[in-house]
Design an enzyme around this catalytic site. Sequence first.
Site, PDB file in Angstrom:
ATOM      1  N   CYS A   1    -136.018 -86.675 -24.172  1.00  0.00           N
ATOM      2  CA  CYS A   1    -136.579 -85.513 -24.878  1.00  0.00           C
ATOM      3  C   CYS A   1    -137.287 -85.898 -26.188  1.00  0.00           C
ATOM      4  O   CYS A   1    -138.365 -85.386 -26.503  1.00  0.00           O
ATOM      5  CB  CYS A   1    -135.484 -84.479 -25.145  1.00  0.00           C
ATOM      6  SG  CYS A   1    -133.885 -85.175 -25.552  1.00  0.00           S
TER       7      CYS A   1
ATOM      8  N   HIS B   1    -135.461 -80.206 -31.199  1.00  0.00           N
ATOM      9  CA  HIS B   1    -135.406 -81.508 -31.868  1.00  0.00           C
ATOM     10  C   HIS B   1    -136.535 -81.586 -32.899  1.00  0.00           C
ATOM     11  O   HIS B   1    -137.647 -81.124 -32.642  1.00  0.00           O
ATOM     12  CB  HIS B   1    -135.620 -82.649 -30.867  1.00  0.00           C
ATOM     13  CG  HIS B   1    -134.462 -82.909 -29.949  1.00  0.00           C
ATOM     14  ND1 HIS B   1    -133.268 -82.236 -30.010  1.00  0.00           N
ATOM     15  CD2 HIS B   1    -134.342 -83.812 -28.934  1.00  0.00           C
ATOM     16  CE1 HIS B   1    -132.451 -82.707 -29.078  1.00  0.00           C
ATOM     17  NE2 HIS B   1    -133.072 -83.659 -28.413  1.00  0.00           N
TER      18      HIS B   1
HETATM   19  N1  LIG Z   1    -130.233 -81.651 -22.745  1.00  0.00           N
HETATM   20  C1  LIG Z   1    -131.413 -82.242 -22.973  1.00  0.00           C
HETATM   21  O1  LIG Z   1    -132.135 -81.945 -23.960  1.00  0.00           O
HETATM   22  C2  LIG Z   1    -131.915 -83.276 -22.024  1.00  0.00           C
HETATM   23  C3  LIG Z   1    -133.244 -83.652 -22.110  1.00  0.00           C
HETATM   24  C4  LIG Z   1    -133.719 -84.616 -21.239  1.00  0.00           C
HETATM   25  C5  LIG Z   1    -132.871 -85.170 -20.315  1.00  0.00           C
HETATM   26  N2  LIG Z   1    -131.565 -84.799 -20.249  1.00  0.00           N
HETATM   27  C6  LIG Z   1    -130.704 -85.425 -19.241  1.00  0.00           C
HETATM   28  O2  LIG Z   1    -130.440 -84.499 -18.198  1.00  0.00           O
HETATM   29  C7  LIG Z   1    -129.116 -84.706 -17.694  1.00  0.00           C
HETATM   30  C8  LIG Z   1    -128.328 -83.396 -17.755  1.00  0.00           C
HETATM   31  O3  LIG Z   1    -128.314 -82.913 -19.074  1.00  0.00           O
HETATM   32  P1  LIG Z   1    -127.761 -81.469 -19.433  1.00  0.00           P
HETATM   33  O4  LIG Z   1    -128.025 -81.361 -20.871  1.00  0.00           O
HETATM   34  O5  LIG Z   1    -128.266 -80.409 -18.521  1.00  0.00           O
HETATM   35  O6  LIG Z   1    -126.172 -81.664 -19.158  1.00  0.00           O
HETATM   36  P2  LIG Z   1    -125.065 -80.572 -18.832  1.00  0.00           P
HETATM   37  O7  LIG Z   1    -125.364 -79.283 -19.502  1.00  0.00           O
HETATM   38  O8  LIG Z   1    -123.768 -81.228 -19.112  1.00  0.00           O
HETATM   39  O9  LIG Z   1    -125.189 -80.335 -17.248  1.00  0.00           O
HETATM   40  C9  LIG Z   1    -124.864 -81.335 -16.324  1.00  0.00           C
HETATM   41  C10 LIG Z   1    -125.180 -80.845 -14.917  1.00  0.00           C
HETATM   42  O10 LIG Z   1    -124.906 -81.918 -13.999  1.00  0.00           O
HETATM   43  C11 LIG Z   1    -124.014 -81.454 -13.012  1.00  0.00           C
HETATM   44  N3  LIG Z   1    -123.115 -82.508 -12.561  1.00  0.00           N
HETATM   45  C12 LIG Z   1    -122.219 -83.216 -13.286  1.00  0.00           C
HETATM   46  N4  LIG Z   1    -121.539 -84.053 -12.484  1.00  0.00           N
HETATM   47  C13 LIG Z   1    -122.009 -83.867 -11.230  1.00  0.00           C
HETATM   48  C14 LIG Z   1    -121.690 -84.408  -9.953  1.00  0.00           C
HETATM   49  N5  LIG Z   1    -120.723 -85.323  -9.795  1.00  0.00           N
HETATM   50  N6  LIG Z   1    -122.394 -83.990  -8.875  1.00  0.00           N
HETATM   51  C15 LIG Z   1    -123.349 -83.040  -9.011  1.00  0.00           C
HETATM   52  N7  LIG Z   1    -123.701 -82.478 -10.186  1.00  0.00           N
HETATM   53  C16 LIG Z   1    -123.026 -82.883 -11.280  1.00  0.00           C
HETATM   54  C17 LIG Z   1    -123.226 -80.351 -13.693  1.00  0.00           C
HETATM   55  O11 LIG Z   1    -122.647 -79.548 -12.691  1.00  0.00           O
HETATM   56  P3  LIG Z   1    -121.183 -78.879 -12.865  1.00  0.00           P
HETATM   57  O12 LIG Z   1    -121.415 -77.633 -13.661  1.00  0.00           O
HETATM   58  O13 LIG Z   1    -120.787 -78.627 -11.460  1.00  0.00           O
HETATM   59  O14 LIG Z   1    -120.301 -79.872 -13.567  1.00  0.00           O
HETATM   60  C18 LIG Z   1    -124.324 -79.663 -14.472  1.00  0.00           C
HETATM   61  O15 LIG Z   1    -125.076 -78.832 -13.619  1.00  0.00           O
HETATM   62  C19 LIG Z   1    -128.521 -85.842 -18.523  1.00  0.00           C
HETATM   63  O16 LIG Z   1    -128.714 -87.055 -17.827  1.00  0.00           O
HETATM   64  C20 LIG Z   1    -129.351 -85.839 -19.785  1.00  0.00           C
HETATM   65  O17 LIG Z   1    -129.413 -87.091 -20.402  1.00  0.00           O
HETATM   66  C21 LIG Z   1    -131.072 -83.838 -21.069  1.00  0.00           C
END
Ligand SMILES: NC(=O)c1ccc[n+]([C@@H]2O[C@H](COP(=O)([O-])OP(=O)(O)OC[C@H]3O[C@@H](n4cnc5c(N)ncnc54)[C@H](OP(=O)(O)O)[C@@H]3O)[C@@H](O)[C@H]2O)c1
Length: 343
Positions: free
Chosen positions: A131, A243
Amino acid sequence: MSFRVAVVGATGAVGREILKTLHERHFPAREVAAVASGRSAGAQVSYGEEKILTVKNLDKFDFSGWDIALFSPGASISAVHAPRAAAAGCVVIDNTSQFRMDADVPLVVPEVNPEAIKSFHKRNIIANPNCSTIQMVVALKPLHDKFKIKRIVVATYQSVSGAGKEGMDELLANTKVQYVHDKNPPQVFQKDIAFNVIPQIDVFMDDGSTKEEWKMVVETKKILDRKIEVFATCVRVPVFIGHSEAVTVEFENPVTVNEARAALRAAPGVTVHDIREDGGYITPAESQGEDAVYVSRIRKDPTVPHGLAMWIVSDNLRKGAALNAVQIAEFLVAQNLLAKQAA
Ligand SMILES: NC(=O)c1ccc[n+]([C@@H]2O[C@H](COP(=O)([O-])OP(=O)(O)OC[C@H]3O[C@@H](n4cnc5c(N)ncnc54)[C@H](OP(=O)(O)O)[C@@H]3O)[C@@H](O)[C@H]2O)c1
């Protein structure tokens, strides 16, 4: 032409924003699947105002016949399931850090290097950058094209939503307990994030940098220009969404503030808001829910021959993740690159 689209990580901060963005931008989807872990299988998530999707378990999800999958389940989960989806003929756009630096995976910001998308066939995977990198390269690309960047020094002020829904919950919980003089030991962050700032995002590397800082260096080089030197300090701040970055840039060629403003004003995805008076800049809270990368506080850095400093702000869940991924999907559609599978 319409497509079958799977959103993997659909219950998370990024996944929910992807569903919202697909709907708002009228992505030509004839079917959308919400996919997450077995823990949330059967739960419901919104797709637009009226549609509710029932969450499916990724472990049991068959990607055959799905045209495109937007992944954000975390790097270790993408490592297993993105290649499985790709092998089933589904084009993966992955938001995690898992594939970004693989030489045969394009790392794409559509305003900056859209042509890189076309090499996605090698693995059937396209990586969405970090991001903090996305918003910085969107703002710096038009300046690099005109004045050639030599060196970037950046300090970030990154919101807790960058650490997902658990990061947002921890800021809320820790803020509440401080009001009643209680304690809530940090779990997501390394120290208490309420009324504090933390100069660590992700793990430490051997040279004393953190992995988030390393990502900004290597990703900027891969997307913008390998010759640019980048030095980053990444800091978590108690802001829910948005950010901010204080960026200092040294150019090869002379550049004035007015020339930079004009180049930025003409650039796609950038909004210049730079008025030299009280409040004449954009803060992260104001960027929430917006598509733009905002540039404010543009001024000369007199410590180098051709230097400028600026303040760059964007919604990390939107342009920093969901919007960028959906724009990549839109490019695939516009260029007919998904045509083989679609109905
Ligand atoms: N937040 C940001 O600004 C941002 C920006 C760019 C990239 N990212 C990347 O995007 C990814 C997710 O970020 P987020 O902020 O959305 O995190 P988050 O809010 O913690 O959400 C994680 C998601 O992944 C799912 N998940 C976790 N373990 C899993 C499994 N074993 N099998 C299938 N699904 C699973 C979760 O499902 P459950 O609800 O079922 O646990 C949830 O839907 C990360 O790698 C992060 O680095 C984030």
